[in-house]
Design an enzyme around this catalytic site. Structure first.
Site, short mmCIF file in Angstrom:
data_model
loop_
_atom_site.label_atom_id
_atom_site.label_comp_id
_atom_site.label_asym_id
_atom_site.label_seq_id
_atom_site.Cartn_x
_atom_site.Cartn_y
_atom_site.Cartn_z
N ASP A 121 -11.76 -41.30 14.99
CA ASP A 121 -11.68 -42.69 14.55
C ASP A 121 -12.12 -43.50 15.75
O ASP A 121 -11.35 -43.71 16.70
CB ASP A 121 -10.24 -43.04 14.15
CG ASP A 121 -10.14 -44.46 13.58
OD1 ASP A 121 -11.03 -45.28 13.89
OD2 ASP A 121 -9.19 -44.75 12.84
N HIS A 122 -13.37 -43.97 15.74
CA HIS A 122 -13.93 -44.54 16.96
C HIS A 122 -13.19 -45.78 17.43
O HIS A 122 -13.27 -46.14 18.61
CB HIS A 122 -15.42 -44.84 16.77
CG HIS A 122 -15.72 -45.99 15.87
ND1 HIS A 122 -15.85 -45.86 14.51
CD2 HIS A 122 -15.88 -47.31 16.13
CE1 HIS A 122 -16.12 -47.03 13.97
NE2 HIS A 122 -16.13 -47.94 14.93
N HIS B 1 -8.95 -47.12 10.31
CA HIS B 1 -8.90 -48.06 11.43
C HIS B 1 -7.64 -48.92 11.42
O HIS B 1 -6.91 -48.99 12.41
CB HIS B 1 -10.11 -49.00 11.40
CG HIS B 1 -11.43 -48.30 11.50
ND1 HIS B 1 -11.60 -47.11 12.17
CD2 HIS B 1 -12.66 -48.63 11.03
CE1 HIS B 1 -12.86 -46.74 12.09
NE2 HIS B 1 -13.52 -47.65 11.41
#
Length: 513
Positions: free
Chosen positions: A204-205, A267
């Site tokens: 999950d960047h 996110h």
């Protein structure tokens, strides 16, 4: 060919006093599937170069691309070179590029081509011998989720997925992790048959962004905030991820997924967990994950989803001075699509710290501006010894953590207006990374790729976190599925009217970043 020695020339930006990314990966290589896609070109390849430029990769590091293109090694090297020149964060340095280019390889083939995976195995073995990668290789699956099972099976059957006592193999999986709880469990079952759980890295960047990590420092390294971080002082929390772009060119991916699955499930719920979690005993992976899991386990949905959720689709409008088309008029979309481009939900956290404090999550396309932020909004003072006319411009105190694009923290509080009257208005104190630090923050993918090579997993969601997130979201998307088309909202605005009404029912309103 012997692995190159580490010299000052190979580490032009390496500063022994730089404590932000001090860890250096050991002998290793990275194989990227889907190497021709935008993610690889704009993020992954530039991040590899930036790590090399900072001296954080071993001098014998190897980068292998896998795709159907009819390329030789030098063709792929040229693609990497162009991507680096266009998108890298750090300056282009010929010495760094020459060292990196020596380890670039390309394997042509499709995911169902067993011979191609045999060529990939031979390439990996050659890199071990020529570059000293030591059998340590990470496989980055920058491919659609539907391709995960096939690629994992091919890696297993070709012997590429097996770690040994003195060499590791790891797999990196990009979101989405399924499209609901059932599919997430099926995906995990496929991957876990091939890789050990500790070898699976779900990216999950957002968790690699400097400001997201600064949430932990803000809370636990400062005495002034944590005593207020509870329902005695906090009125509510707003977590927003707004984008000003549309869906152009992404019809095949986005239709049927929508804003809630695309952003809230991963996110925004991860941000919620970091805001709401208790203090971990340390920042090791197990301790950090345990607290996030406890926070997500405490999330409760409101009883009336119709009153406490909202969804919408952007219509035509004006964005950045240009006339833009609506979602249903975008190329490749079904004009009867019920996929939402805006989603907002109210969530409660059923524990002692947060009882009675609602968390409002929203995300959308074609909104007023691009911004991601966490706003902790405090209760108003219980007694104000001022006339109401003197505090008419005074709102709630708020602590706002800006994740993008201008990373930083803003504190909003009341102050006296200069003059003879005791008039109070809102003012802000602002901390920006660009103002306080001499270097720009590393890109999220720099941190995350380095963590994969180091085998350091604190910033990667676990299977339990993924499943808990789907348990939260599935009832909402199931409810929406029976409600027809989402409400339309004009491009360039802040979403549908139903989202404002959702907040108004609680006597609150959305922030306008």
């Amino acid at each position: 060919m012997r692995p190159a020695k580490i010299t000052a020339e190979h580490n032009p930006l390496r500063d022994p006093l730089d404590l932000r990314l001090p860890r250096i990966a050991g002998p290793s290589g990275l194989v990227i599937f889907g190497v021709t896609g935008d993610l690889s070109r704009k993020k992954l390849m530039p991040a590899v170069y930036d790590l090399a430029n900072r001296g954080l990769l071993p001098p014998g590091f190897a980068l292998t691309g896998f795709a159907r293109r009819d390329w030789a090694d030098q063709d792929f090297a040229e693609v990497v070179h162009d991507a680096v020149k266009e998108h890298a964060r750090t300056p282009f340095r010929e010495a760094t590029w020459r060292q990196l280019a020596e380890g670039i390889r390309f394997v042509q083939g499709s995911f169902d081509d067993e011979a191609a995976f045999e060529r990939l195995r031979q390439t990996v073995e050659q890199l071990d011998a020529e570059r000293g990668t030591g059998g340590n290789h990470a496989f980055y699956l920058s491919v659609p989720p539907s391709a995960f099972p096939l690629v994992c099976r091919q890696l297993s059957e070709s012997g590429l997925s097996k770690s040994s006592p003195d060499a590791w193999r790891r797999v990196v999986i990009e979101k989405p992790f399924g499209h609901d709880l059932e599919s997430a469990r099926e995906l995990d079952a496929v991957v876990s048959q091939v890789f050990d759980p500790e070898s699976v890295f779900r990216i999950d960047h957002y968790l690699g962004k400097e400001t997201v990590q600064n949430l932990l420092a803000l809370r636990f390294a400062n005495q002034m905030f944590e005593p207020l971080w509870n329902n005695n002082y906090v009125d509510h929390v707003q977590i927003t991820m707004a984008e000003d772009i549309g869906i152009g060119g992404r019809a095949s991916y986005y239709d049927g997924i929508g804003a809630a699955r695309d952003v809230i499930q991963n996110h925004l719920l991860q941000l919620l967990a970091l805001v709401a979690m208790e203090e971990p005993v340390n920042f090791d992976a197990d301790a950090l994950r345990a607290e996030k899991i406890k926070a997500l386990s405490s999330v409760r949905l409101p009883r009336d989803l119709g009153r406490h959720t909202a969804r919408g689709q952007y219509a035509s409008g004006w964005q950045g001075g240009e006339k833009v088309v609506g979602f249903l008029d975008e190329e490749g979309f079904n004009p009867n699509s019920t996929t939402e481009t805006f989603a907002a939900v109210k969530l409660d956290i059923d524990n002692r710290r947060w009882a009675g404090v609602p968390f409002y999550l929203r995300t959308g396309k074609r909104l007023g501006r691009r911004v991601t932020e966490v706003a902790v909004v405090f209760k108003k003072a219980p007694h104000l010894p001022f006339e109401s006319s003197l505090t008419s411009d005074l709102g709630n105190n708020a602590l706002v953590i800006r994740v993008q694009p201008d990373e930083g923290v803003t504190l909003r509080f009341g102050a006296k207006v200069p003059g003879t009257a005791m008039e109070v208005r809102d003012v802000t104190m602002d901390f920006g990374y660009g103002h306080s630090f001499t270097e720009s923050s590393p890109e999220a993918y720099e941190r995350l790729i380095l963590d994969v090579l180091l085998g350091d997993p604190p910033l990667f969601p676990t299977r339990e976190e993924v499943e808990l997130s789907w348990k939260i979201l599935d009832p909402i998307t199931s409810y929406w599925a029976g409600k027809g088309k989402p409400e339309q909202y004009a491009s360039g605005t802040w979403g549908p009217e139903s989202a404002d009404k959702m907040m108004a029912r609680d006597g609150r309103s959305w922030r306008r970043p």
